[in-house]
Design a protein around this motif. Structure first.
Motif, short mmCIF file in Angstrom:
data_model
loop_
_atom_site.label_atom_id
_atom_site.label_comp_id
_atom_site.label_asym_id
_atom_site.label_seq_id
_atom_site.Cartn_x
_atom_site.Cartn_y
_atom_site.Cartn_z
N ARG A 707 0.83 -1.21 0.00
CA ARG A 707 0.00 0.00 0.00
C ARG A 707 0.86 1.26 0.00
N VAL A 708 1.96 1.21 0.77
CA VAL A 708 2.88 2.36 0.78
C VAL A 708 3.41 2.61 -0.62
N GLU A 709 3.82 1.55 -1.29
CA GLU A 709 4.40 1.69 -2.62
C GLU A 709 3.36 2.20 -3.62
N LEU A 710 2.10 1.75 -3.46
CA LEU A 710 1.04 2.23 -4.34
C LEU A 710 0.83 3.73 -4.15
N ALA A 711 0.79 4.16 -2.89
CA ALA A 711 0.64 5.60 -2.62
C ALA A 711 1.82 6.37 -3.16
N TRP A 712 3.00 5.79 -3.02
CA TRP A 712 4.21 6.44 -3.49
C TRP A 712 4.16 6.64 -5.01
N ARG A 713 3.76 5.59 -5.71
CA ARG A 713 3.69 5.68 -7.17
C ARG A 713 2.60 6.68 -7.59
N ALA A 714 1.54 6.78 -6.80
CA ALA A 714 0.48 7.73 -7.11
C ALA A 714 0.81 9.15 -6.63
N LYS A 715 1.97 9.30 -5.97
CA LYS A 715 2.42 10.58 -5.40
C LYS A 715 1.41 11.14 -4.40
N ALA A 718 0.54 12.22 1.42
CA ALA A 718 -0.14 12.16 2.72
C ALA A 718 -0.46 10.71 3.08
N GLU A 719 -1.02 9.95 2.10
CA GLU A 719 -1.33 8.54 2.35
C GLU A 719 -0.06 7.74 2.57
N ALA A 720 0.98 8.08 1.79
CA ALA A 720 2.24 7.37 1.94
C ALA A 720 2.82 7.60 3.32
N ALA A 721 2.77 8.86 3.79
CA ALA A 721 3.29 9.17 5.12
C ALA A 721 2.49 8.46 6.20
N ARG A 722 1.16 8.42 6.04
CA ARG A 722 0.33 7.75 7.04
C ARG A 722 0.65 6.25 7.12
N LEU A 723 0.74 5.61 5.95
CA LEU A 723 0.98 4.18 5.93
C LEU A 723 2.39 3.84 6.41
N ALA A 724 3.38 4.65 5.98
CA ALA A 724 4.75 4.39 6.41
C ALA A 724 4.88 4.61 7.91
N GLY A 725 4.19 5.63 8.42
CA GLY A 725 4.23 5.88 9.85
C GLY A 725 3.63 4.73 10.63
N ALA A 726 2.52 4.20 10.13
CA ALA A 726 1.88 3.06 10.82
C ALA A 726 2.81 1.85 10.82
N ALA A 727 3.48 1.63 9.70
CA ALA A 727 4.42 0.51 9.62
C ALA A 727 5.57 0.71 10.59
N ALA A 728 6.09 1.96 10.68
CA ALA A 728 7.20 2.23 11.57
C ALA A 728 6.79 2.05 13.03
N GLU A 729 5.59 2.51 13.38
CA GLU A 729 5.12 2.36 14.75
C GLU A 729 4.98 0.87 15.12
N ALA A 730 4.48 0.07 14.17
CA ALA A 730 4.32 -1.36 14.44
C ALA A 730 5.67 -2.03 14.61
N VAL A 746 11.16 4.28 8.80
CA VAL A 746 11.24 5.68 9.23
C VAL A 746 11.72 6.57 8.10
N LEU A 747 12.71 6.12 7.31
CA LEU A 747 13.19 6.90 6.17
C LEU A 747 12.07 7.12 5.16
N LYS A 748 11.26 6.10 4.90
CA LYS A 748 10.13 6.27 3.99
C LYS A 748 9.15 7.32 4.55
#
Length: 829
Positions: A707-715, A718-730, A746-748
């Motif tokens: 999902r992060v990569e999909l948001a990233w490709r779609a630019k 905001a969604e990419a930051a939300r998903l990457a943050g959730a992954a980092a927290e987990a 975290v870098l993502k």
């Protein structure tokens, strides 16, 4: 009156043994030497036979002939060489009540008394003779010899028994009956007289092995020739051709068939020496003059003339004309036999065999003889040996050169079965002086083969060299081939030199079984030397060119086995992936069905993918998916194929692979993997909404990664930051001290926030995660992303985009790529 001297051709009578019975001899005699030859001791082994009976074994160290027969209350066992027999072992059972060795200077003669009626069954294994004493109901009958009267023989009337390997006759006195008999041991088994044959002056006694002649008049003599045993009388035998003997066995009884009354007369048919042309003209002119009713016989005469003069094609032509004109003539046994003989001489063995298996020829010994020659030509050595033996009596009536043809075929039959002792015995019966020049070379070749099989390479070499230098092209090529093999085995030449020499023989002789055998051996040497492609090509050429020969299947089997050895035995690992792939595609039809073939493709695909030949690996797997597999295994492999297509940037083909196996029930982890690959492929095609729907119900960390990569490709930063943050927290909850995976997440997160321009969030990241980056290779990148800088600066924006690109690459497919490079493509899914 003074005792008469024995007739010529027999040995002197031995001194009569004591009249009282002699018990079983308990002692082992020491070796002694007679005036004629050395005599050593031999221990006779005896062991019970399951089901009742006794087996006697006479372990001769060299070939000897034997005779076995019953007379009165005694069983006689006679060998053509002397030995002092240790009979201690015969006392082990209670079947033998008396065993006595009869003194004889040039032979070993044993007589036995048995407690009950038992039938001797004789066999020969290597040089040892085996005599089984069995219940008569269980004892097979030996091959039956036949006696033929020749009242008009040029050297006087005689009776002949056609057999090879006969030893000189022995005159033995029977202590029980009080008379003398002439015993002829024979060096092959089992072969004897099944019923007695009685003539006015002598009788042929029944035997299990060998020949026993009981004279009933003075002057009866027994003579042995290479082809037969002849019985004569000083004043002539009182015999006629019409009534040969009382008690003649039926044709073909037990094995060797009696000679028919009128075998083919090649000598007479050929015409007078030097009169070929006038004889041919006379026969041709006769065709124009004979009455229509007799034209068939006239044509047969002409066909016989052609056959006897080595003109087989001409003979077949005349026979074809005769048969077309008279169908009844074509069904005559003699007509069939003439046609078969001509076909065999032309090398058309299968057609000849079809002529000879007619019911009218089934019991004809001459037909058996020619059937044996046809069987040998077809490579059926066991059948050939049996038939040639059964028809061997006929040979005495054939000219020397034709006898040589059959004698050589007998040797071939024994060699083909691996019966070396019988082959050597058959070779000894061939007189080179009676052979033509070509047959002498053929004899040398067979002698060399016997030498090689017995391990006498030094003895074989000069014979092979002589054959190789001869004008006999088929055997010259074979001899040169054998010499190359011998040099290779002795380490006198290298493998490449041997291949070169054998390749040069391809033009030396072509068209028969030599060429496929040659190509087969060349292929083997190439494969053994690591020249897989060249070796496979040689094998395939041989199998294609000689598809109808007996060797074709063997060559095809070797080719398939070599292909498996290359791709399943680890040999392909020594080749470059490109070379291995090339060989595979060149010989792809050899891929075995089932698990072996799938394993072969799996290994090759692993190697190709490991060196980044993704398309080639994917093509191999696609063939499996489309044509080889079914069910769950097919769906699993389709997922692997889709991953390869994604890695080579072909998302359309990735989706096609998944769609072709949709609907197949799979375990949960495999179902998840298919969804992840499908979503990533849809994302690569810009179909983000469909991709998100594919993962809508998935909560696994891997699904969040995609999902992060999909948001990233779609630019969608905001969604990419939300998903990457959730992954980092987990990940932080799982690894509070941090690890490489947490730093990557975290870098993502930081990159997405940077591209989004969310300064407060970046400051929060900097304060929270700086400790886990300290001292790592990602520390400088994290500092750049989270520092307070002018985010409108072009250099900063360029750096951020580069970091974003790296983050995108180090995503879902990165783990697959690493595993594939490690050669673990087949471990995926």
């Amino acid at each position: 009156p003074a005792p008469k001297s024995p007739p010529a051709g027999t040995r002197p009578a031995a001194a009569p043994p004591p009249s009282a019975p002699t018990p079983i001899v308990p002692a082992r005699p020491a070796p002694v030497r007679t005036a004629e030859r050395a005599v050593t001791g031999m221990s006779v082994a005896a062991e019970p036979i399951p089901g009742g009976g006794l087996r006697l074994r006479f372990p001769w160290k060299e070939p000897v002939a034997a005779a076995v027969y019953e007379r009165g209350s005694r069983l006689w066992i006679v060998f053509s060489a002397p030995a002092l027999l240790d009979l201690t072992g015969l006392g082990a059972g209670d079947l033998v009540t008396e065993a006595r060795q009869v003194p004889q200077a040039d032979a070993a003669v044993l007589t036995l008394r048995l407690r009950q009626r038992l039938m001797p069954v004789v066999d020969m294994r290597d040089n040892a003779w085996i005599v089984d004493l069995k219940d008569p109901r269980d004892a097979p009958r030996p091959a039956a010899l036949a006696a033929v009267a020749e009242p008009h023989h040029p050297n006087g009337p005689r009776v002949i028994v056609g057999t090879a390997a006969a030893a000189p006759p022995l005159r033995l006195r029977d202590p029980e009956i009080g008379d003398e008999v002439d015993v002829v041991p024979i060096g092959r088994a089992p072969i004897g007289m099944s019923i007695p044959r009685e003539y006015p002056q002598f009788e042929l006694l029944p035997t299990v092995q060998g020949i026993v002649v009981q004279p009933k008049a003075d002057g009866v003599a027994v003579e042995v020739t290479p082809e037969a045993v002849a019985i004569r009388a000083d004043r002539g035998l009182q015999i006629t051709g019409a009534n040969q003997a009382k008690g003649v066995a039926p044709a073909g009884e037990g094995g060797v068939a009696p000679i028919k009354a009128d075998p083919m007369k090649f000598r007479a048919w050929a015409g007078a020496p030097g009169a070929y042309v006038p004889t041919r003209q006379a026969l041709q002119q006769a065709l124009a003059k004979v009455p229509r009713a007799k034209i068939g016989e006239a044509r047969l005469e002409l066909a016989r003339f052609h056959l006897a003069n080595g003109e087989e094609a001409e003979a077949l032509g005349v026979l074809a004309t005769a048969g077309a004109a008279d169908s009844r003539l074509a069904d005559e046994p003699q007509f069939r036999l003439l046609r078969a003989a001509a076909l065999i001489e032309m090398g058309r063995h299968a057609a000849a065999e079809a002529e000879l298996v007619r019911p009218s020829l089934a019991a004809d010994p001459e037909a058996m003889l020619w059937r044996g020659l046809a069987a040998e030509g077809l490579g059926d050595h066991a059948k050939a040996a049996q038939l040639l033996r059964r028809g061997e009596n006929v040979l005495v009536h054939y000219p020397p050169e034709l006898q040589g043809t059959f004698r050589l075929a007998i040797v071939d039959a024994h060699l083909g079965q691996g019966n070396l002792a019988s082959a050597k015995a058959a070779l000894e019966l061939i007189d080179p002086a009676r052979l033509n020049a070509r047959q002498k070379i053929e004899l040398l070749w067979r002698q060399a083969q016997a030498d090689l099989k017995s391990g006498d390479r030094l003895g074989a070499r000069p014979k092979l060299e002589q054959v190789a230098a001869s004008a006999h092209r088929p055997l010259a090529a074979r001899a040169r081939f054998t010499l190359i093999e011998e040099q290779l085995a002795a380490g006198q030449i290298e493998r490449d030199k041997a291949i070169q020499g054998m390749d040069g023989l391809r033009l030396a002789w072509r068209g028969d079984d030599f060429e496929p055998g040659l190509l087969r051996r060349i292929g083997s040497l190439m494969v053994d030397g690591g020249k897989w492609r060249d070796g496979f090509a040689a094998w395939r050429e041989a199998a294609a060119l000689f598809a109808k020969t007996p060797q074709a299947k063997q060559i095809t089997d070797e080719l398939a086995a070599g292909f498996e050895r290359l791709f399943l035995g680890g040999a392909a690992d020594k080749l470059s992936p490109v070379e291995a792939l090339g060989i595979y595609y060149d010989f792809r039809e050899l891929t075995p069905t089932g698990a072996k073939g799938d394993e072969m493709i799996r290994r090759l695909a692993d190697r190709l993918a490991a060196v980044d030949l993704l398309r080639q690996a994917a093509d191999l797997i696609e063939h499996q998916v489309n044509f080889r597999l079914k069910g769950e295994e097919r769906a699993r492999l389709a997922t692997r194929l889709a991953i390869l297509r994604l890695l080579e940037r072909q998302p359309e083909k990735a989706l096609k692979a998944l769609e072709s196996t949709a609907g197949q029930p799979l375990p949960p982890e495999q179902t998840l993997e298919r969804k992840l690959v499908e979503a990533r492929a849809l994302g690569d095609l810009g179909r983000y909404e469909q991709a998100r729907k594919a993962l809508a119900e998935e909560t696994a960390p891997a699904a969040n990664e995609v999902r992060v990569e999909l948001a990233w490709r779609a630019k969608d930063w905001a969604e990419a930051a939300r998903l990457a943050g959730a992954a980092a927290e987990a990940r932080l909850q799982a690894q509070p001290k941090g690890d490489a995976d947490l730093r990557r997440q975290v870098l993502k997160w930081a990159t997405a926030l940077t591209l989004l321009g969310d300064e407060p969030a970046l400051a929060g990241l900097r304060g929270r995660f700086t400790p886990i980056f300290e001292g790592t290779k990602e520390a400088q990148t994290f500092l750049v992303l989270t520092s307070r800088v002018d985010r409108t600066d072009k250099d900063y924006q360029a750096l951020t985009k580069e970091i974003a690109g790296v983050a995108q690459v180090e995503g879902f497919l990165a783990a697959y790529r690493e595993r594939i490079k490690a050669g673990q493509l087949s471990a995926i899914n």
